[in-house]
Design a protein around this motif. Structure first.
Motif, PDB file in Angstrom:
ATOM      1  N   VAL A 147      81.113  32.580 -14.362  1.00 28.30           N
ATOM      2  CA  VAL A 147      80.983  32.246 -12.946  1.00 28.30           C
ATOM      3  C   VAL A 147      79.505  32.135 -12.576  1.00 28.30           C
ATOM      4  O   VAL A 147      79.051  31.120 -12.059  1.00 28.30           O
ATOM      5  N   MET A 148      78.744  33.183 -12.861  1.00 25.16           N
ATOM      6  CA  MET A 148      77.315  33.159 -12.584  1.00 25.16           C
ATOM      7  C   MET A 148      76.505  32.683 -13.797  1.00 25.16           C
ATOM      8  O   MET A 148      75.539  31.931 -13.655  1.00 25.16           O
ATOM      9  N   VAL A 149      76.923  33.146 -14.974  1.00 19.49           N
ATOM     10  CA  VAL A 149      76.131  32.913 -16.190  1.00 19.49           C
ATOM     11  C   VAL A 149      77.008  32.406 -17.332  1.00 19.49           C
ATOM     12  O   VAL A 149      78.131  32.888 -17.521  1.00 19.49           O
ATOM     13  N   ASP A 150      76.486  31.435 -18.073  1.00 25.39           N
ATOM     14  CA  ASP A 150      77.134  31.001 -19.312  1.00 25.39           C
ATOM     15  C   ASP A 150      76.604  31.894 -20.430  1.00 25.39           C
ATOM     16  O   ASP A 150      75.475  31.738 -20.892  1.00 25.39           O
ATOM     17  N   SER A 165      96.227  40.765   0.235  1.00 25.65           N
ATOM     18  CA  SER A 165      96.628  39.530   0.926  1.00 25.65           C
ATOM     19  C   SER A 165      95.499  38.941   1.769  1.00 25.65           C
ATOM     20  O   SER A 165      95.499  37.748   2.074  1.00 25.65           O
ATOM     21  N   LYS A 166      94.508  39.768   2.161  1.00 22.89           N
ATOM     22  CA  LYS A 166      93.385  39.282   2.958  1.00 22.89           C
ATOM     23  C   LYS A 166      92.240  38.737   2.107  1.00 22.89           C
ATOM     24  O   LYS A 166      91.241  38.249   2.642  1.00 22.89           O
ATOM     25  N   VAL A 167      92.374  38.817   0.802  1.00 20.77           N
ATOM     26  CA  VAL A 167      91.328  38.331  -0.095  1.00 20.77           C
ATOM     27  C   VAL A 167      91.552  36.851  -0.406  1.00 20.77           C
ATOM     28  O   VAL A 167      92.662  36.444  -0.774  1.00 20.77           O
ATOM     29  N   GLN A 168      90.507  36.058  -0.250  1.00 17.34           N
ATOM     30  CA  GLN A 168      90.549  34.644  -0.637  1.00 17.34           C
ATOM     31  C   GLN A 168      90.223  34.561  -2.131  1.00 17.34           C
ATOM     32  O   GLN A 168      89.185  35.063  -2.567  1.00 17.34           O
ATOM     33  N   VAL A 169      91.103  33.929  -2.900  1.00 19.24           N
ATOM     34  CA  VAL A 169      90.973  33.916  -4.363  1.00 19.24           C
ATOM     35  C   VAL A 169      90.629  32.510  -4.847  1.00 19.24           C
ATOM     36  O   VAL A 169      91.301  31.533  -4.488  1.00 19.24           O
ATOM     37  N   TYR A 170      89.600  32.430  -5.684  1.00 22.55           N
ATOM     38  CA  TYR A 170      89.136  31.146  -6.202  1.00 22.55           C
ATOM     39  C   TYR A 170      88.997  31.213  -7.724  1.00 22.55           C
ATOM     40  O   TYR A 170      88.513  32.202  -8.264  1.00 22.55           O
ATOM     41  N   MET A 171      89.390  30.138  -8.381  1.00 18.18           N
ATOM     42  CA  MET A 171      89.176  30.031  -9.831  1.00 18.18           C
ATOM     43  C   MET A 171      88.052  29.033 -10.086  1.00 18.18           C
ATOM     44  O   MET A 171      88.085  27.898  -9.599  1.00 18.18           O
ATOM     45  N   ALA A 172      87.046  29.471 -10.835  1.00 17.23           N
ATOM     46  CA  ALA A 172      85.874  28.648 -11.138  1.00 17.23           C
ATOM     47  C   ALA A 172      86.201  27.658 -12.249  1.00 17.23           C
ATOM     48  O   ALA A 172      86.435  28.072 -13.382  1.00 17.23           O
ATOM     49  N   ILE A 175      88.005  25.683  -7.630  1.00 18.51           N
ATOM     50  CA  ILE A 175      86.814  25.093  -7.013  1.00 18.51           C
ATOM     51  C   ILE A 175      85.801  24.677  -8.069  1.00 18.51           C
ATOM     52  O   ILE A 175      85.783  25.187  -9.188  1.00 18.51           O
ATOM     53  N   SER A 176      84.954  23.738  -7.681  1.00 18.53           N
ATOM     54  CA  SER A 176      83.880  23.267  -8.536  1.00 18.53           C
ATOM     55  C   SER A 176      82.622  24.089  -8.292  1.00 18.53           C
ATOM     56  O   SER A 176      82.543  24.872  -7.325  1.00 18.53           O
ATOM     57  N   LEU A 177      81.622  23.901  -9.126  1.00 15.48           N
ATOM     58  CA  LEU A 177      80.355  24.610  -8.966  1.00 15.48           C
ATOM     59  C   LEU A 177      79.694  24.244  -7.639  1.00 15.48           C
ATOM     60  O   LEU A 177      79.131  25.101  -6.949  1.00 15.48           O
ATOM     61  N   THR A 178      79.777  22.965  -7.261  1.00 12.20           N
ATOM     62  CA  THR A 178      79.205  22.530  -5.988  1.00 12.20           C
ATOM     63  C   THR A 178      79.899  23.211  -4.816  1.00 12.20           C
ATOM     64  O   THR A 178      79.244  23.673  -3.868  1.00 12.20           O
ATOM     65  N   GLN A 179      81.225  23.295  -4.880  1.00 13.09           N
ATOM     66  CA  GLN A 179      81.969  23.978  -3.816  1.00 13.09           C
ATOM     67  C   GLN A 179      81.630  25.470  -3.762  1.00 13.09           C
ATOM     68  O   GLN A 179      81.567  26.061  -2.682  1.00 13.09           O
ATOM     69  N   PHE A 180      81.400  26.067  -4.917  1.00  8.88           N
ATOM     70  CA  PHE A 180      81.020  27.476  -4.967  1.00  8.88           C
ATOM     71  C   PHE A 180      79.703  27.697  -4.231  1.00  8.88           C
ATOM     72  O   PHE A 180      79.552  28.660  -3.466  1.00  8.88           O
TER      73      PHE A 180
END
Length: 331
Positions: free
Chosen positions: A65-68, A277-284, A306-311
């Protein structure tokens, strides 16, 4: 009363996405803004996060997510495997070594615990074409392989941990360079006005070293912003998010937590947990996942791919441009 979400939308110009109320601020020199962002992050780095209005809080996975970090884990695994099994590895020619590294990159999405890379390294050497079987059924292949080799995973774990720690201690610059922060994230994270946490299965001392080297943030050992060694990842990350939700800063201000991870099984588990349930969940989608996992995530309730740009947009505004801002197509 205007809710946090409405306030964000009102502050964004419909087509240019420039914060209307902040146009005068944006005219200041870039260098001045960068210095202020750096000072703001430094203040947060040294202790509990201070904020007057935590409308949004981010919980971010680290690897993928942050680092490769794949170049480091794969190269370390190949080198460690050659030391642990000298008879099997011998003197690898360059072509074989390069093919192993390509295979290791492919199987990275199913790796959970770092020591598994050591097993993968030997497998891709001895069993050409095993990549598909690793990806499809790693949780069965791993114990079967260790049993066949008559090796205890805990013994490999101790060896590989020592091997990587020796690399960090004796070749720190080389070790750091094997990690690559994804494009644009250094600047975005430094300038982020929202509180953010790292939630990772990685060891704390290695995470702190990279936060220092790649973000120029010197976090103390007891920083409240870092949750490490979260294994098994599904359950431990659920517990961590529950803990973050209970923080006064989040609970009293009814803040929104945005959880970003690249592992499909983890985002699915978090999205399916009633207490979150209040947490918004995203897959990078730029991290370590197969296309099949991305497709499955896009069909999973409560998960956004989501994409890197959206992140980066999310870190900047707390919303996804063109999705949460009401600025879709006018047609």
């Amino acid at each position: 009363m205007i809710c946090n979400h409405q306030a964000k939308i009102q502050a964004v110009c419909k087509h240019t996405f420039i914060p209307v109320k902040r146009l005068r601020v944006l005219r200041r020199p870039v260098s001045e803004r960068s210095q202020q962002a750096s000072r703001r992050c430094r203040r947060c780095a040294d202790g509990p996060i201070q904020t007057k209005a935590a409308g949004d809080v981010f919980a971010l996975d680290f690897d993928g997510v942050m680092v490769d970090s794949e170049p480091e884990i794969s190269s370390s695994a190949v080198a460690a495997a050659a030391e642990y099994w000298p008879e099997q590895f011998g003197n690898l020619d360059q072509a074989t070594h390069d093919q192993m590294r390509r295979d290791m990159r492919q199987v990275r999405p199913v790796l959970v615990n770092g020591v598994e890379a050591l097993v993968m390294a030997r497998m891709v050497l001895e069993e050409p074409g095993c990549v598909d079987s690793i990806i499809q059924d790693w949780q069965s292949v791993l114990p079967a392989t260790l049993n066949k080799w008559k090796i205890e995973q805990k013994d490999l774990q101790i060896f590989f941990e020592d091997f990587r720690n020796n690399l960090l201690q004796n070749k720190e610059d080389e070790w750091v360079k094997r990690h690559v922060m994804y494009p644009g994230l250094e600047e975005t994270l430094k300038a982020c006005k929202y509180p953010w946490y790292i939630v990772t299965s990685r060891a704390k001392h290695r995470t702190l070293k990279l936060v220092d080297a790649m973000l120029d943030m010197q976090w103390p050992e007891d920083t409240p912003r870092l949750y490490c060694k979260l294994l098994p990842p599904n359950q431990r990350k659920i517990e961590t998010l529950q803990e973050i939700l209970a923080k006064p800063m989040v609970k009293e201000q009814n803040a929104t937590i945005h959880f970003v991870d690249d592992r499909y099984e983890t985002v699915k588990a978090v999205a399916g947990e009633p207490s979150l349930s209040k947490v918004q969940v995203y897959m990078a989608d730029w991290g370590y996942s197969t296309q099949a996992e991305k497709d499955a995530a896009s069909e999973s309730k409560g998960v956004r791919v989501i994409s890197l740009t959206q992140f980066q947009e999310l870190l900047n505004w707390g919303i996804l441009m063109g999705v949460d801002d009401g600025c879709g197509d006018d047609n």
